[in-house]
Design a protein around this motif. Structure first.
Motif, short mmCIF file in Angstrom:
data_model
loop_
_atom_site.label_atom_id
_atom_site.label_comp_id
_atom_site.label_asym_id
_atom_site.label_seq_id
_atom_site.Cartn_x
_atom_site.Cartn_y
_atom_site.Cartn_z
N THR A 231 6.07 -5.72 2.41
CA THR A 231 5.11 -5.01 3.26
C THR A 231 3.84 -5.83 3.43
N GLY A 232 3.42 -6.49 2.34
CA GLY A 232 2.26 -7.37 2.44
C GLY A 232 2.51 -8.51 3.42
N LEU A 233 3.74 -9.03 3.46
CA LEU A 233 4.07 -10.09 4.42
C LEU A 233 3.96 -9.58 5.85
N LEU A 234 4.47 -8.36 6.09
CA LEU A 234 4.37 -7.78 7.43
C LEU A 234 2.91 -7.59 7.84
N ILE A 235 2.08 -7.13 6.89
CA ILE A 235 0.66 -6.93 7.19
C ILE A 235 -0.01 -8.27 7.47
N LEU B 196 -4.47 0.25 4.36
CA LEU B 196 -5.65 0.60 3.56
C LEU B 196 -5.44 0.25 2.09
N TRP B 197 -4.31 0.67 1.54
CA TRP B 197 -4.04 0.38 0.13
C TRP B 197 -3.68 -1.08 -0.08
N PHE B 198 -2.82 -1.63 0.77
CA PHE B 198 -2.40 -3.02 0.61
C PHE B 198 -3.54 -4.00 0.81
N ALA B 199 -4.48 -3.68 1.74
CA ALA B 199 -5.60 -4.58 1.97
C ALA B 199 -6.50 -4.66 0.75
#
Length: 593
Positions: A11-15, A206-209
């Motif tokens: 998910t971090g990669l997608l973001i 929001l959380w991943f950032a």
């Protein structure tokens, strides 16, 4: 836990990919002029021709006798063919003004219509019938796409039912459209920043950032980034005087000249809409789309450019016209609401009278500071619809904001009408200049420079004066009218002033009094239909009311003066152009607000 780590990683990669897309598209928007994104590089307004008396006599009202509740009838020439446009209960119908048959646009006529709006070097090489296209969001119907063999692959879309050009498209527009899709994450082409995909992504981000930033700072071992801009030398020639100095390369000529106390006219504050900040540079300096719109071909060939459109890193020297302006210290004498969003500010000039012509303006030097926006003391009559300015504090750089004098000069007391600009269109803070001025207390001082501007009365002709205004555009128009009425033999004056509702009409009692004394013809026009129940005056848009009045007048007997909000100004100028009014008989003031 491993599943969560795996999910976090991907998910971090997608973001990260989306952040890169935002960065790329954001850089594109910052570097590419917005005029170049519209696909109108080779667009021109077609010449407007009215129907001749013989063509008007051939029209037969029986052609549209079956239509119900007709509200409007318009006529025009479409590539030489008369057309009748009928607005009725079920929509709009178009008829051939020669036969009364429903209007039909065949392929050859569609090409002629497209050519009338095309100014490029190419020719039409292909025409295709369409009912919808990805390049026209939300449009469906019967139409044609005409392709041109120019360097931009221009495509012009024509609606066959109305015979009107829908829009121009080309390769730069396609690039800009995809940048908007990537930036808005709206792949329908609607450019809606409030779609479901971005809402979901925002919640997830929001959380991943936050967690990603913590990990990134630990990895890099730093929490601070510093940026600097290259300093470049710049030379300005003002009259017979040359000045050389260094400044940051990212600044525009206008910013540097104003910060160095070299007076330059600017009504829109550097937005590229007023066309006043003209300076002379090398003739090989690139020409921006804004300059093509606002400057003549002769000016561009001689090396004249707009100071707000070029950075000093790319232009190393400029010649600036020496202006007869001065700085004045103004003391606020009174601050009074005229409407819920418009304040009248009266200033006393410490240095004595300021000599200015009606229609001119002053540039207020809004200081850089932590500006506190205090709640206003709002009159009770305005409170139901008033948007209070909530207490807030924000930082800003030194800026200049332009406001026209609302009275004729010369005078020691200067009167201005300032419209408060609330936080809108995604911005989280209100207008810097209007917030600062509207929150000044009686006795406080501010510096203003001027007078600037050439929005003055036309002389040397006995033509009547026609004023069309709205909102804060009242200020210069009021001053011009006062100046004309002070003449021994004032010319005939017609004044149409528009507002949404009666609370937003400024100085209306003053002009109604002049109307009663037969000194002017004044019409207040309200656009809010909710006022219609007890409003006895004109309704609709002010330029439409003016057009209805002019339909029964000799237009050649008038000079025109226009000032108001951008949409009203644009519509009015377009209306005067369609009426065939020569530009030499039109004066307008565009502050880009």
């Amino acid at each position: 836990m491993k599943f969560l780590q795996w999910l976090h990683r991907w998910t971090g990669l997608l973001i990260l990919i989306q952040l890169l897309l935002w960065t790329i598209s954001g850089l594109y928007f910052a570097l590419v002029d917005h005029h170049g994104m519209k696909g109108h590089q080779y667009h021109q307004h077609p010449p407007h021709f009215s129907l001749s008396a013989e063509q008007l006599e051939q029209l037969d009202s029986s052609w549209w006798g079956d239509l119900q509740e007709i509200t409007q009838v318009r006529t025009r020439l479409v590539v030489g063919v008369p057309q009748v446009e009928i607005h009725h209960r079920d929509g709009v119908a178009y008829f051939d003004g020669r036969t009364g048959e429903p209007w039909r646009t065949h392929q050859n006529r569609a090409i002629d219509i497209a050519n009338s709006t095309y100014s490029g070097p190419g020719e039409a090489i292909r025409v295709a019938s369409i009912t919808r296209t990805r390049e026209l969001h939300g449009w469906e119907g019967q139409g044609y796409r005409i392709d041109y063999n120019d360097d931009l692959n221009t495509r012009i879309y024509v609606d066959s039912v109305s015979g009107q050009v829908i829009d121009h498209r080309n390769t730069p527009w396609v690039v800009a459209d995809w940048m908007f899709r990537l930036h808005f994450i709206d792949y329908t082409g609607g450019r809606n920043f409030n779609n479901l995909v971005i809402i979901v992504l925002s919640v997830v981000t929001l959380w991943f950032a936050l967690s990603g930033l913590i990990l990134l700072f630990k990895l890099l071992g730093t929490g601070e980034m510093r940026f600097s801009f290259r300093q470049v030398a710049f030379e300005a020639e003002v009259g017979q005087e040359r000045k050389t100095f260094k400044d940051k390369a990212h600044k525009t000529l206008l910013q540097v000249l104003q910060q160095r106390d070299i007076p330059v006219e600017s009504g829109c504050g550097g937005g590229g809409t007023c066309g006043l900040c003209v300076v002379e540079v090398n003739s090989d300096t690139p020409i921006t789309p804004a300059e093509r719109d606002l400057l003549s071909a002769e000016q561009l060939a001689q090396g004249y450019r707009l100071a707000c459109q070029h950075q000093i890193g790319k232009v190393t020297s400029a010649r600036v016209k020496k202006l007869d302006v001065s700085k004045y210290t103004l003391t606020l004498a009174s601050s009074e609401f005229l409407t819920p969003m418009l304040k009248e500010l009266r200033f006393i000039v410490e240095e004595g009278d300021v000599h200015f012509a009606a229609g001119q303006y002053m540039q207020f030097l809004i200081p850089s500071a932590s500006t506190s926006t205090r709640p206003h003391d709002v009159p009770e009559a305005f409170s139901p619809e008033w948007l209070n300015i909530q207490a807030a504090t924000f930082e800003h750089e030194d800026v200049r904001r332009s406001y026209s004098m609302a009275t004729a000069g010369p005078a020691r007391e200067l009167v201005f009408t300032v419209r408060y600009q609330p936080a809108t269109n995604g911005h989280d803070r209100p207008g810097v200049g209007s917030t600062y001025l509207c929150n000044m207390r009686v006795g406080e001082k501010i510096v203003a420079e001027g007078p600037y501007g050439d929005f003055k009365r036309l002389h040397g002709a006995d033509r009547k004066m026609f004023f069309i205004g709205g909102g804060a555009g009242m200020a210069p128009l009021r001053a011009l009218i006062q100046e004309e009425l002070a003449e021994p033999s004032p010319r005939s004056i017609d004044f149409f002033y528009g507002a949404r509702n009666r609370q937003e009409l400024a100085y209306v009692d003053e002009f109604e009094h002049l109307k009663e004394r037969a000194m002017i013809h004044f019409e207040a026009v309200l656009s809010d239909k909710r006022e219609s129940c007890d409003w006895q005056g004109a309704e609709g848009y002010v330029h439409e009311a003016a057009l209805a009045f002019l339909a029964e007048q000799d237009i050649s007997a008038y000079d025109f003066y226009v000032c108001g909000p951008p949409k009203m100004l644009s519509a009015t100028l377009q209306m005067l152009e369609h009426l065939g009014v020569d530009r030499s008989r039109i004066r307008y003031d565009d502050f880009g607000i």
